[in-house]
Design a protein around this motif. Sequence first.
Motif, mmCIF file in Angstrom:
data_model
loop_
_atom_site.group_PDB
_atom_site.id
_atom_site.type_symbol
_atom_site.label_atom_id
_atom_site.label_comp_id
_atom_site.label_asym_id
_atom_site.label_seq_id
_atom_site.Cartn_x
_atom_site.Cartn_y
_atom_site.Cartn_z
ATOM 1 N N ILE A 285 0.864 -1.180 0.000
ATOM 2 C CA ILE A 285 0.000 0.000 0.000
ATOM 3 C C ILE A 285 0.904 1.234 0.000
ATOM 4 O O ILE A 285 1.742 1.398 0.898
ATOM 5 C CB ILE A 285 -0.932 0.045 1.223
ATOM 6 C CG1 ILE A 285 -1.839 -1.194 1.254
ATOM 7 C CG2 ILE A 285 -1.769 1.332 1.213
ATOM 8 C CD1 ILE A 285 -2.829 -1.269 0.127
ATOM 9 N N LYS B 49 -2.499 6.080 5.267
ATOM 10 C CA LYS B 49 -2.024 4.685 5.282
ATOM 11 C C LYS B 49 -2.078 4.102 6.689
ATOM 12 O O LYS B 49 -2.554 2.988 6.893
ATOM 13 C CB LYS B 49 -0.589 4.625 4.737
ATOM 14 C CG LYS B 49 -0.445 5.087 3.300
ATOM 15 C CD LYS B 49 0.976 4.917 2.783
ATOM 16 C CE LYS B 49 1.977 5.793 3.514
ATOM 17 N NZ LYS B 49 1.750 7.235 3.271
ATOM 18 N N LEU C 195 4.128 -0.706 3.657
ATOM 19 C CA LEU C 195 3.527 0.626 3.501
ATOM 20 C C LEU C 195 4.630 1.605 3.125
ATOM 21 O O LEU C 195 5.700 1.604 3.735
ATOM 22 C CB LEU C 195 2.874 1.083 4.813
ATOM 23 C CG LEU C 195 1.850 0.136 5.437
ATOM 24 C CD1 LEU C 195 1.412 0.673 6.793
ATOM 25 C CD2 LEU C 195 0.651 -0.037 4.530
#
Length: 399
Positions: free
Chosen positions: A48, A56, A162
């Motif tokens: 992501i 996030k 992330l």
Amino acid sequence: MYEDFYGFRERPFQLTPDPAFYFESVTHKKALSYLGYGLNQGEGFVVITGEVGSGKSTLVAHLKEKLDDERMTVGEVVTSALDDDEMIHVAARSFGLDIEGGDKAAALAAIELFLHEEARNGRRVLLIVDEAQNLSIGALEELRMLSNFQLGSHPLLQTLLLGQPEFKHLLAQSEELEQLRQRVIAAHHLEPMQPGEIEPYVEHRLAHVGWDGNPEIDGSIWVKLHKATGGIPRKINQVMTRLLLMGAVEEQSVLEADMLEAVLEEMNGDNAPDAETETAAKPRPDRDLPAAEAIARARSEPARPSPASSEAHDKGLLDHQIEAIEKAFAERDKHMAAMRREVQKLAASRDQATGGLPQDADKRLEAIERRLDEQEQSLRHVLTMMIDYFESQATRAAA
């Protein structure tokens, strides 16, 4: 302060991630779908990415709330700029493993034993790594090697990465990360919120803290708020915090567009770097952060000057003058709106008082007149600059 004035239970626009405030925008709904799909696969990597402040961390906090603690063990790595050996030890500590000394082999053995024990107990293991753009290539390769641990044909570890946009580019372009890239089973880039999502986002957070319509929010601010923040949640939170603070200080029950403009102007002034800071903030070609270094190499070729640079410079000057006039008129409109509020306050005070206008009425009217005079002088100054500019352009054209 403002939460007491408006009767909120807590601050609605705090900057720290809180799953209780999770707002499912279009892009966050897609990201959650990709996460759900990836976790159901139980292997490989889920990635992501998104701009700073795109949500996030809040998304992951919301995801963790949905996970079954009895069936899933989650470790988190938030330390950035790790090399390969450090990555292994930090990953071990994220699972509560205490590795004495700096023996990488011992850390790997402890992680493998831990993963086998969790699998035998019917538990899956997820490792969440934040700020992945700061990891070295070696650290990312170590994460890939950890994904090789299996019990029979059953993978023992799944990893959620992330990162900021530069990590997305690094992962797509680096030849050294080809094997890791092949193990990414789901990926999503968080986009900014759309203009129509700003109002429901703000009202969602306000409702969570007990908002009952006070303060009222002028509908004209939403487009301006989206334009100023680019639809980034953290930036929206920053602006709304300052706007509510101004409303509380000025004891306003309505948050209007001119107040938003005043807040944005103040914030732009706070964020304007001086020459020394701006010079120091320029990216260096020798930075140690690997993702930034890789992107810097790809973009290292200096920009070539345009043959029409002189014409562009003249156009830039004209645009600057036009922007100055627009700003001056905006300032005038802002002060006119402030004057209207002052007059309304005076009228309300007059209606409540038995002896006519309040004692400070003359001072308040004088202050309004001073602000209008300052605006008129500012407009005259800008117009004079425009006239001088056009005259100089005409002289140059004639020559």
